[in-house]
Design a protein around this motif. Sequence first.
Motif, PDB file in Angstrom:
ATOM      1  N   HIS A 169      32.949  10.359  50.692  1.00  0.00           N
ATOM      2  CA  HIS A 169      33.208  10.779  49.312  1.00  0.00           C
ATOM      3  C   HIS A 169      33.538  12.266  49.258  1.00  0.00           C
ATOM      4  O   HIS A 169      34.453  12.686  48.538  1.00  0.00           O
ATOM      5  CB  HIS A 169      31.990  10.484  48.442  1.00  0.00           C
ATOM      6  CG  HIS A 169      32.193  10.825  46.999  1.00  0.00           C
ATOM      7  ND1 HIS A 169      32.786   9.963  46.109  1.00  0.00           N
ATOM      8  CD2 HIS A 169      31.909  11.951  46.300  1.00  0.00           C
ATOM      9  CE1 HIS A 169      32.852  10.540  44.916  1.00  0.00           C
ATOM     10  NE2 HIS A 169      32.319  11.740  45.011  1.00  0.00           N
ATOM     11  N   THR A 170      32.817  13.049  50.032  1.00  0.00           N
ATOM     12  CA  THR A 170      33.090  14.485  50.080  1.00  0.00           C
ATOM     13  C   THR A 170      34.496  14.745  50.608  1.00  0.00           C
ATOM     14  O   THR A 170      35.229  15.589  50.082  1.00  0.00           O
ATOM     15  CB  THR A 170      32.052  15.186  50.975  1.00  0.00           C
ATOM     16  OG1 THR A 170      30.736  14.862  50.519  1.00  0.00           O
ATOM     17  CG2 THR A 170      32.230  16.683  50.944  1.00  0.00           C
ATOM     18  N   GLU A 183      37.143  13.741  47.955  1.00  0.00           N
ATOM     19  CA  GLU A 183      37.235  14.761  46.907  1.00  0.00           C
ATOM     20  C   GLU A 183      38.024  15.975  47.392  1.00  0.00           C
ATOM     21  O   GLU A 183      38.818  16.554  46.654  1.00  0.00           O
ATOM     22  CB  GLU A 183      35.832  15.193  46.476  1.00  0.00           C
ATOM     23  CG  GLU A 183      35.118  14.183  45.594  1.00  0.00           C
ATOM     24  CD  GLU A 183      33.767  14.690  45.146  1.00  0.00           C
ATOM     25  OE1 GLU A 183      33.208  15.559  45.850  1.00  0.00           O
ATOM     26  OE2 GLU A 183      33.271  14.232  44.115  1.00  0.00           O
ATOM     27  N   LYS A 184      37.803  16.341  48.644  1.00  0.00           N
ATOM     28  CA  LYS A 184      38.497  17.504  49.196  1.00  0.00           C
ATOM     29  C   LYS A 184      39.999  17.251  49.287  1.00  0.00           C
ATOM     30  O   LYS A 184      40.812  18.115  48.932  1.00  0.00           O
ATOM     31  CB  LYS A 184      37.935  17.807  50.587  1.00  0.00           C
ATOM     32  CG  LYS A 184      38.503  19.050  51.247  1.00  0.00           C
ATOM     33  CD  LYS A 184      37.945  20.298  50.621  1.00  0.00           C
ATOM     34  CE  LYS A 184      38.386  21.536  51.386  1.00  0.00           C
ATOM     35  NZ  LYS A 184      37.883  22.776  50.759  1.00  0.00           N
ATOM     36  N   THR A 211      41.830  15.023  47.615  1.00  0.00           N
ATOM     37  CA  THR A 211      42.459  14.854  46.302  1.00  0.00           C
ATOM     38  C   THR A 211      42.320  16.091  45.428  1.00  0.00           C
ATOM     39  O   THR A 211      42.675  16.071  44.255  1.00  0.00           O
ATOM     40  CB  THR A 211      41.837  13.651  45.567  1.00  0.00           C
ATOM     41  OG1 THR A 211      40.410  13.811  45.529  1.00  0.00           O
ATOM     42  CG2 THR A 211      42.173  12.361  46.276  1.00  0.00           C
ATOM     43  N   LYS A 256      39.815  17.600  44.106  1.00  0.00           N
ATOM     44  CA  LYS A 256      38.881  17.571  42.986  1.00  0.00           C
ATOM     45  C   LYS A 256      37.637  18.329  43.386  1.00  0.00           C
ATOM     46  O   LYS A 256      37.159  18.184  44.506  1.00  0.00           O
ATOM     47  CB  LYS A 256      38.508  16.131  42.624  1.00  0.00           C
ATOM     48  CG  LYS A 256      39.629  15.355  41.988  1.00  0.00           C
ATOM     49  CD  LYS A 256      39.110  14.066  41.394  1.00  0.00           C
ATOM     50  CE  LYS A 256      38.183  14.351  40.255  1.00  0.00           C
ATOM     51  NZ  LYS A 256      37.679  13.143  39.602  1.00  0.00           N
ATOM     52  N   PRO A 309      33.936  19.112  44.221  1.00  0.00           N
ATOM     53  CA  PRO A 309      32.783  18.260  44.478  1.00  0.00           C
ATOM     54  C   PRO A 309      31.770  18.373  43.353  1.00  0.00           C
ATOM     55  O   PRO A 309      31.465  19.458  42.875  1.00  0.00           O
ATOM     56  CB  PRO A 309      32.216  18.804  45.797  1.00  0.00           C
ATOM     57  CG  PRO A 309      33.330  19.608  46.394  1.00  0.00           C
ATOM     58  CD  PRO A 309      34.129  20.124  45.253  1.00  0.00           C
ATOM     59  N   HIS A 326      36.494   9.536  39.579  1.00  0.00           N
ATOM     60  CA  HIS A 326      37.486   9.435  40.643  1.00  0.00           C
ATOM     61  C   HIS A 326      38.871   9.477  40.020  1.00  0.00           C
ATOM     62  O   HIS A 326      39.047   9.331  38.810  1.00  0.00           O
ATOM     63  CB  HIS A 326      37.333   8.119  41.420  1.00  0.00           C
ATOM     64  CG  HIS A 326      36.002   7.957  42.072  1.00  0.00           C
ATOM     65  ND1 HIS A 326      35.614   8.685  43.163  1.00  0.00           N
ATOM     66  CD2 HIS A 326      34.956   7.153  41.765  1.00  0.00           C
ATOM     67  CE1 HIS A 326      34.396   8.335  43.514  1.00  0.00           C
ATOM     68  NE2 HIS A 326      33.975   7.417  42.678  1.00  0.00           N
ATOM     69  N   TYR A 328      38.186   6.908  51.119  1.00  0.00           N
ATOM     70  CA  TYR A 328      38.319   6.663  49.681  1.00  0.00           C
ATOM     71  C   TYR A 328      37.715   5.312  49.311  1.00  0.00           C
ATOM     72  O   TYR A 328      36.956   5.195  48.344  1.00  0.00           O
ATOM     73  CB  TYR A 328      39.791   6.724  49.278  1.00  0.00           C
ATOM     74  CG  TYR A 328      40.008   6.585  47.790  1.00  0.00           C
ATOM     75  CD1 TYR A 328      39.886   7.688  46.957  1.00  0.00           C
ATOM     76  CD2 TYR A 328      40.312   5.356  47.221  1.00  0.00           C
ATOM     77  CE1 TYR A 328      40.069   7.563  45.591  1.00  0.00           C
ATOM     78  CE2 TYR A 328      40.496   5.224  45.857  1.00  0.00           C
ATOM     79  CZ  TYR A 328      40.368   6.331  45.048  1.00  0.00           C
ATOM     80  OH  TYR A 328      40.535   6.208  43.698  1.00  0.00           O
TER      81      TYR A 328
END
Length: 444
Positions: A277-278, A281-282, A284, A286, A288, A300, A326
């Motif tokens: 998940h981390t 996020e990196k 995409t 976004k 954290p 998401h 993802y």
Amino acid sequence: MNHPFGKEEAASQKQLFGFFCECLRRGEWELAQACVPQLQEGQGDIPKRVEDILQALVVCPNLLRCGQDINPQRLAWVWLLVLEKWLAHEKKLLPVVFRRKLEFLLLSEDLQGDIPENILKELYETLTQGAVGPVPDGNPRKESCTHHLSSEAISVLWDLLRQSPQPAQALLELLLGEDDGTGLCHWPLQNALVDLIRKALRALQGPDSVPPGVVDAIYGALRTLRCPAEPLGVELRLLCEELLEACMTEGSPLREERLLSCLLHKASRGLVSLYGHTYAEKVTEKPPRATASGKVSPDHLDPERAMLALFSNPNPAQAWKVAYFYCLSNNKHFLEQILVTALTLLKEEDFPNLGCLLDREFRPLSCLLVLLGWTHCQSLESAKRLLQTLHRTQDPGCDELLRDACDGLWAHLEVLEWCIQQSRCCKSLLNLPGQVSTVSVQYS
């Protein structure tokens, strides 16, 4: 020796039991083992007495008479295997503590030169005793089941990870024991390991030279971590962020492939999901986000758009890696997500992107997508573009039945298109002025 008439079998078993005990007293271990199968079929209290003796041989190895070629711990291991086979025949389970204690004693033989005697004693007490300890934030009512290790013992374990990673990992796995599914068991030791890993990661990025073996110590400690499906506290989330940052830093000695191989074990699924998940996020871009309890925020990107963007990447390895993380962070199977994404594009009649999505590894899904999306076609032109985009009759990876079904749909489309063309021709003929006047004259 005279036996009572009709009780020869019981007398023979009693005599065999006496011979078994005499062999144990003399240290004739092979003969004693040979008696065990027959004694297990004995009558009365003989099987129970033999089982108690076997347990005593395992629990108290220092009382055994050993020769020069074998020590008490190794001899106790032999009897542990005998006891395990005995209990399996009785459909019983061997107590886990028996094996763990003996494994520790065997392992400590090779560690006596690396670990002080007082630390070995403390580790053994930790293995055999349970004590209440503090737990992570957000779970004040739950209790840990591990005795607290001293700071000196933690430091010795970390030094051992740097110098001898494999024995240190085996020792830590014994201390941590089996995962109970909650992640609370042995939390004090795990928390100490997480702190040491984070400290080592900061040292890797610092200007000072890093002591030898630190990278191996990080890998070894990661292999031993246990993590529940719902990570507890913010420590593990921060650990994943720092691991990711260290792997992405240019010139870092950490390799993400090896790091992930350390995390991919049954007891660390939650940590892999958190790392994924981390990473997602990196990638995409976004920021954290984590709640106060350390749980992952559910926000998401749109899943369909995210999957399309991932597999539009010209680098297949990078696309698969990001897609894996993802889907892992969203608890989705990647094939399910690909099908959902493809159907969404089909409904929107975005055929160029649909063809791009199914152009490489997912090409065998093309015919299946034709059948799944056929009812979503809004017009004849839409159906034709769907078949032109996805129907590949020469694709060797396509199932024969699916290909035949798509061929049938294509034939139906051709017939329908011909019918529409003929209908238009008839209408155009009827609408000609000359034809209309001729027809009207004939019927006047």
